[in-house]
Design an enzyme around this catalytic site. Structure first.
Site, short mmCIF file in Angstrom:
data_model
loop_
_atom_site.label_atom_id
_atom_site.label_comp_id
_atom_site.label_asym_id
_atom_site.label_seq_id
_atom_site.Cartn_x
_atom_site.Cartn_y
_atom_site.Cartn_z
N ARG A 72 -4.21 -13.55 -0.02
CA ARG A 72 -5.35 -13.76 0.85
C ARG A 72 -6.24 -14.91 -0.13
O ARG A 72 -6.38 -15.14 -1.14
CB ARG A 72 -5.96 -12.59 0.87
CG ARG A 72 -5.25 -11.52 1.88
CD ARG A 72 -5.78 -10.24 1.75
NE ARG A 72 -5.61 -9.37 0.64
CZ ARG A 72 -5.86 -8.05 0.57
NH1 ARG A 72 -6.59 -7.34 1.64
NH2 ARG A 72 -5.66 -7.33 -0.69
N ASN A 126 0.97 -1.27 0.09
CA ASN A 126 0.00 0.01 -0.03
C ASN A 126 0.81 1.33 -0.10
O ASN A 126 0.39 2.38 0.81
CB ASN A 126 -1.16 0.12 1.23
CG ASN A 126 -1.92 -1.33 1.12
OD1 ASN A 126 -2.06 -1.74 0.07
ND2 ASN A 126 -3.03 -1.07 2.01
#
Length: 343
Positions: free
Chosen positions: A208, A76
């Site tokens: 994920r 990020n």
């Protein structure tokens, strides 16, 4: 001992110098959040780091106590955005603590790189999928772009320690080698990249539950844009760019746009779907490697072939389609092609 003394001095410096904090409050908060290894976290617990939020003296002291935490990351935009901001703040203020913090950030990037050239998502915490070579959200590309700017020694980066240039150049060479080794071949042809690759075998891997093994229509763009910066590209780099561009061209989805639509009967009153548009073009975030079909997955980790088949929370909580390759294909690639043909 030196690190401990630095923290003690920094604590007194930041907690007792309101005039300095007024110089650039965001930059001063970045100094507080920086970990002792030189990197920055993206969250404290479950709370996103916000450099514009005023901190109490107790919170400042707590951050200084947490300097040794192992939560630094390049995910990020963490670490890369702080380095860039601090260098600009130094250029405006002349405050050398900003410059030194940015240089420590670069040293963190150099330290976290694997010997094979890849970058994990987090370091030194490499638990679970954090250890994978991470292209997701441009993590590795952001790190390489910082190191590239270090080697150029221009603009805000002109003030940095020149001793960082040689190791940055070597790190870039290793990074490019890793990029070439992780590019996926399908039936002998070069295509794109997965968002994550195994840190030893280079094979595509999941992260994920909803980020399965795939070819990525988003992350491939950032990788190609970085390879196009190479001033004298080798035959291998040229082939990587050409293969990825051809795959992106084959993978375009014509006749649609993608975005939020009103859905009063659903939570938050909206949904996010493809919508017919004769002039529109989009790309999927994930393509099945064998068939090149776009696919989607909810938190159950089951591959679905239509975005409407996954739960609404994931439909509106993730970018399943986008126009990421558009400028690359229409502008950057033709310019690159012209440049390398004459080199």
């Amino acid at each position: 001992m030196k690190t401990r003394l630095h923290h003690i001095l920094l604590a007194g410096f930041l907690l007792s110098a309101p005039l300095l904090r007024a110089q650039d409050a965001v930059a001063d908060y970045m100094l507080l959040y920086q970990r002792s290894n030189g990197g920055w976290p993206k969250h404290i617990g479950e709370v996103k780091v916000d450099y514009t939020r005023t901190l109490s003296d107790n919170e400042r002291a707590g951050l200084l106590d947490d300097k040794g935490r192992n939560d630094a990351t390049i995910d990020n935009w963490a670490t890369s955005k702080e380095i860039r901001y601090l260098l600009k703040a130094f250029a405006k203020s002349g405050n050398r603590s900003y410059l030194k913090a940015a240089e420590e950030g670069v040293r963190y990037l150099l330290s976290m790189q694997y010997a094979n050239g890849g970058f994990p998502q987090f370091w030194p915490d490499t638990s679970g999928y954090r250890k994978a070579i991470t292209y997701n959200d441009n993590a590795m590309v952001n790190a390489l772009n910082i190191l590239w700017d270090v080697t150029q020694h221009r603009d805000a980066f002109a003030s940095m320690d020149t001793a960082l240039m040689a190791p940055a150049r070597a790190a870039i060479a290793r990074g490019i080698d890793c990029i070439l080794k992780t590019q996926v071949r399908v039936n002998g042809s070069l295509t794109g990249w997965c968002a994550q690759h195994d840190h030893r075998s280079f094979a595509p891997v999941k992260a994920r539950s909803f980020e399965l093994v795939s070819l990525s229509g988003m992350e491939t763009v950032g990788i190609v844009a970085f390879l196009m910066k190479v001033e004298a590209p080798s035959a291998e780099v040229r082939a990587a760019v050409e293969g990825a561009v051809q795959w992106l061209q084959r993978s375009r989805i014509n006749g649609y746009t993608y975005g939020d639509v009103a859905a009063p009967n659903l939570p938050k009153g909206r949904d996010r779907l493809l919508q017919p548009d004769a002039q529109g073009v989009v790309w999927a975030r994930f393509y099945d490697i064998e068939t090149n079909r776009p696919f989607f997955s909810g938190r159950d980790g089951v591959k679905k072939w239509n975005v409407t088949e996954i739960e609404q929370e994931r439909r509106i909580g993730y970018a399943w389609y986008g126009t990421w390759p558009k400028e690359l294909l229409e502008k950057d690639y033709p310019e690159w092609k012209k440049r390398v043909q004459h080199s």
